[in-house]
Design a protein around this motif. Structure first.
Motif, short mmCIF file in Angstrom:
data_model
loop_
_atom_site.label_atom_id
_atom_site.label_comp_id
_atom_site.label_asym_id
_atom_site.label_seq_id
_atom_site.Cartn_x
_atom_site.Cartn_y
_atom_site.Cartn_z
N LEU A 1 0.59 -1.12 -0.40
CA LEU A 1 0.12 0.04 -0.60
C LEU A 1 1.08 1.32 -0.25
CD1 LEU A 1 -2.55 -1.18 2.84
CD2 LEU A 1 -2.31 -1.63 0.04
N ALA B 1 6.44 7.17 -4.79
CA ALA B 1 6.03 7.26 -5.82
C ALA B 1 4.28 8.70 -5.14
CB ALA B 1 5.93 6.85 -6.29
N PRO B 2 4.33 9.44 -5.19
CA PRO B 2 3.10 10.53 -4.91
C PRO B 2 2.01 10.01 -5.33
CG PRO B 2 4.60 12.12 -5.99
CD PRO B 2 5.15 10.98 -6.09
N ASP B 3 1.10 10.05 -4.60
CA ASP B 3 -0.34 10.29 -5.71
C ASP B 3 -0.94 8.63 -6.18
OD1 ASP B 3 -0.57 12.24 -4.19
OD2 ASP B 3 -0.91 13.64 -5.68
N LEU B 4 -0.91 7.57 -5.41
CA LEU B 4 -0.95 6.52 -6.54
C LEU B 4 -2.74 6.24 -7.02
CD1 LEU B 4 1.81 5.20 -4.70
CD2 LEU B 4 0.45 2.87 -4.81
N PRO B 5 -2.73 6.02 -7.99
CA PRO B 5 -3.87 5.82 -8.89
C PRO B 5 -4.58 4.33 -8.07
CG PRO B 5 -2.19 4.27 -9.90
CD PRO B 5 -1.52 4.91 -8.60
N GLY B 6 -5.79 4.59 -8.11
CA GLY B 6 -6.44 3.79 -6.87
C GLY B 6 -7.25 4.03 -5.83
N TYR B 7 -7.53 3.41 -5.15
CA TYR B 7 -7.92 3.80 -4.00
C TYR B 7 -7.17 4.08 -3.37
CZ TYR B 7 -12.53 2.80 -5.36
OH TYR B 7 -13.41 2.83 -6.26
N ASP B 8 -7.03 4.90 -1.61
CA ASP B 8 -6.28 5.25 -1.09
C ASP B 8 -6.08 3.99 0.11
OD1 ASP B 8 -4.30 6.35 0.44
OD2 ASP B 8 -5.02 8.74 0.35
#
Lengths: 493, 353
Positions: A188, A192-199
């Protein structure tokens, strides 16, 4: 001394045999004497013996344990350092107690990306110690930081005295490696910032061990501030101190830390660590400012001016590390200090909007007289996190129940004024009933659905953090939303 | 105006009829994400207004359809701001859209992302239930953090009705320095500056120029003039540059080719250098203009522990990189928990969500 033997069912015996066969023998603890040190966490009034304690040393061993637990349908209670104050790591009868304490290695420090990769059993303070040679530290610093583990911090979304400026665990953890209830690995977050998908990283932090087992944590490190100064201001009343807090924030200053203690807490801390607190003050404020020298000089002047305008009786300014440490020592030792004043104390953890502080403290004082139980208040004033410590004596009949009832009324009051039943200690088993006050049936049901999405069998830390709807209905202390009867789907008895 | 009752009825009806809804407000970010598979629209443009704003408590609670510009003006009157510096995609952009897409601006690595400033939400789930999670206090660990889960979910887990956001005082002064640098040196320097206790608040590398912004009271900035070096941008020029970068109005973004948004660990060495790039966030965010094979771009980014999003392109059917199997299955179960009939923006994020 001969101890009473524990009795296991056939299924439990089969499970324990399989566990013993799969792990080196010293990883598994059995028998009453070995289990007793784990019978509670920091909330010591609630004790229970687990089925067994396992102390894995690496991810693979955790995986082995979880897979066996799945095969035998045994529940698992994760535990870090056991310093939690809400019973989150309290054993569940018949369940494995999974201690992550031996997974205590700092795996790597990445100075270029300013991160540390650590195992869950690493102590909070040990991360800052490991990062220090690179000029970095890990910002969240709960009072128990010399003992509490980063895995436990993730479970509770721990704060500390510096979270007003530097945030909670959720703001400072970049990635987690977790194992699901059936032993599957999930990654999780990431560097790398701001992964795609739900946080799901944010969802996982603060989930109190109900969604998965943390086996690795990557935290963000910050550069150690150039200079730090602590101001100590004494006030003749709690209300003026509270007003001073609001005035500092309103002036656009975000201190690194802003703490308040009331008279009883001041006296307890002073007797315990001799920090030089003014014993005659009704309240003190500790305000920490950090930054470059020129900026800091100006800030200190500004805050000093505000404190004087707000009626501070005296102001002390600590510029050198020793004096700063001494001033903080009193605050950080407030809980044990108060612990010396009575046989037992019950530590509450509500949050409120700062502007309601005076009236909340007034009400607590009234209830204190009503219950005949003294209360010492320490307060993360900057972010509205109140820690009333209710003093009682468990040996006197009725006092435990009285302290609990008093505590629940305080938490209900926190919700009423627009706050929360827990700022940083978590719900655990302690605040299950108060959850019924803060959330509607539909909201609690949603949380149960989220839990099932991660752990369909409900085997991870069962019975913690989110109460069943039946519990709330039976309690009767329920959240009324938009005039609708809460829990209409449940029969009334 | 509070139209939550009307919105709730619409979602409940849609749920009963299993009729998917395309959630919209200003529709300024409809280029982002997959096309939504729905005929009916749920329009939040009238769901506007400040519900509660307490400057001294450092929070604002606002209805999701409120225009971002309007919100920012209200905060500015009190000397406050949204510290994650949200990009504006035109006048009609709403705060709900910013949160749903999870967009943060140049200050993101230094001041935090949208999700770091979100304190609580009120949503409609796929059943049409009005639910409230989080709150408006800074610390709140009661129950799971479902509010932050909404950030970047693009409406697929719930319709955002109200948002409680942390607000902060506007810094007194900014200084922006510009220096000519080669790419590798620019990346190195951005990472060196953030490792120092200095008030760095934005960094970018555009057209061979490294831009560094520092924000603090004047006294804290005084020493930096000598220490950083390079040209000091005039205040107006600096405001204009960072504003254009934030809102993606620099000429780089207007040059036509598909625009990629690559996120990598900030110190990652330059790669895909054959294509025009613009760098932000200390090297963590790299905009790329390229019509090269998507698989190639994604693979090269993934090799560096990053991910590549096809940000702006015609007929963008797969903007987001595929999730690993275990995570994908978990996403599907989370979606099922929040929106069992798949009526909220189905397909916008991934085909099965």
């Amino acid at each position: 001394m001969r101890v009473e033997e524990l009795i296991y069912t056939q299924a439990q015996q089969d499970f324990l045999r399989a566990l013993a066969a799969a792990l080196p023998s010293e990883r598994v603890r059995l028998g009453r004497e070995s289990l007793q040190p784990y019978e509670c966490d920091g909330l010591s009034v609630l004790c229970e013996l687990p089925l067994c304690v396992v102390l894995p040393q690496d991810r693979e061993e955790v995986q082995t344990i979880l897979r066996l637990c799945q095969r035998f349908q045994v529940a698992v209670v994760p535990r870090g350092a056991g310093t939690g104050l809400s019973g989150g790591a309290r054993p569940v009868a018949g369940a494995v107690l999974l201690s992550l304490a031996r997974m205590n290695r700092v795996l790597s420090i990445d100075p270029e990306n300013r991160t540390a990769r650590v195992q869950p059993g690493v102590r909070n303070l040990a991360i800052s110690e490991a990062a220090r040679p690179h000029g970095f530290y890990y910002a969240p610093d709960p009072s128990s930081q010399i003992a509490c583990s980063i895995g436990g911090n993730v479970a509770e979304n721990s704060g500390g005295v510096h979270c007003l400026k530097y945030g909670l665990t959720v703001h400072n953890v970049l990635a987690l490696e977790v194992l699901t209830a059936d032993g599957e690995i999930l990654h999780l977050g990431g560097l790398a910032p701001d992964l795609p998908g739900y946080d799901l990283l944010a969802l996982f932090i603060g989930s109190e061990g109900l969604l998965g087992i943390v086996v690795e944590v990557t935290v963000r490190l910050l550069p150690v501030p150039e200079n730090t100064i602590v101001l100590l201001a004494a006030f003749a009343s709690v209300c003026t101190a509270a007003d001073a807090v609001s005035a500092i924030i309103a002036a656009g200053v975000i201190p690194a830390g802003l703490e308040m203690m009331d008279r009883l807490a001041i006296q307890a801390a002073e007797d315990f660590v001799h920090a030089g607190y003014p014993r005659d003050a009704a309240a003190i404020l500790l305000c920490e400012l950090d930054g470059g020298e020129a900026e800091l000089g100006q800030r200190v002047e500004q805050v000093e001016g505000i404190l004087r305008d707000q009626g501070a009786d005296s102001i002390r300014i600590a510029r050198d590390p020793d004096t700063r440490a001494l001033l903080w020592k009193g605050r950080k030792a407030a809980f044990p200090a108060v612990g010396r004043m009575a046989p037992d104390y019950y530590c509450m953890d509500g949050t409120i909007p700062r502007c309601r502080l005076a009236e909340v403290l007034e009400q607590i004082e009234k209830w204190s007289a009503e219950y005949g139980l003294a209360v010492a208040n320490v307060f993360h004033a900057g972010d509205g996190n109140l820690h009333p410590l209710i003093l009682y004596d468990a040996n006197l009949p009725g006092q435990i129940a009285a302290a609990e009832s008093f505590g629940q009324r305080i938490l209900a009051l926190c919700v009423e004024v627009g706050g929360s039943i827990t700022g940083e200690h978590g719900v655990g088993v302690e605040k299950l009933d108060s959850m019924c006050v803060q959330f509607s049936a539909a909201e609690l049901e949603t949380m149960h659905r989220i839990k099932a999405a991660f752990d369909p069998d409900g085997r991870l830390n069962p019975g913690k953090a989110v109460p069943t709807l039946h519990r709330c209905a039976e309690l009767g202390a329920m959240h009324v939303h938009a005039g609708a009867l809460p829990f209409p789907e449940l029969e009334r008895f | 105006m509070d139209i939550s009752w009307r919105l709730q009825e619409q979602v409940q009806d849609a749920s009963a009829a299993q009729r998917p809804l395309r959630i919209r407000a200003g529709a300024t970010k409809s280029f982002y994400g997959r096309p939504v598979d729905a005929d009916a629209e749920l329009d939040l443009r009238e769901h506007t207004g400040i519900v509660d704003y307490q400057p001294a408590e450092l929070y604002v609670t606002v209805r999701a359809g409120t225009r971002l510009q309007e919100l920012q003006e209200i905060l500015a009157e009190q000397g406050q701001m949204l510290a994650f510096e949200p990009p504006g995609h035109g006048e009609d952009a709403t705060i709900g859209g910013v949160v749903a897409c999870g967009f943060s601006g140049p200050a993101r690595p230094y001041a935090g992302a949208v999700r770091d400033h979100l304190l609580g939400v009120r949503i409609l789930d796929g059943r049409g239930q009005n639910l409230h999670f989080g709150g408006h206090v800074m610390k709140n660990v009661a129950g799971y953090d479902l509010s932050r889960l909404m950030v970047g979910a693009q409406g697929t887990l719930g319709v955002l009705l109200e948002l409680s956001l942390k607000v902060l005082p506007v810094p007194l002064r900014h200084l922006t320095f510009v220096q000519e640098r080669l790419t590798a040196a620019a990346i190195r320097e951005m990472n060196q500056w953030v490792a120092q206790p200095v008030p760095l608040s934005a960094s970018a590398y555009v057209g061979g120029q490294l831009y560094l912004r520092f924000s603090a009271p004047e006294s804290a900035l005084a020493g930096l003039r000598a220490r950083v070096g390079g040209d000091l941008l005039a205040p107006d020029e600096a405001t204009q540059f960072w504003g254009q970068l934030r809102d993606q109005r620099l000429s780089f973004f207007a040059a036509g080719l598909p625009v990629w948004r690559l996120a990598v660990p900030p110190s990652t060495s330059p790669f895909l250098e054959e294509f025009p790039q613009l760098m932000e966030w200390g090297g963590g965010l790299r905009w790329l203009r390229s019509d090269a094979d998507a698989e190639q771009i994604r693979a090269q980014t993934a090799e560096r522990n990053g991910h590549a999003i096809l940000y702006r392109a015609p007929a963008n059917l797969q903007p987001f990189p595929p999730l690993p199997d275990a995570l994908r299955a978990l996403h599907a179960r989370v979606k099922q928990a929040m929106d069992p009939r798949h009526i909220l923006n189905p397909g916008r994020l991934y085909t099965d969500l």
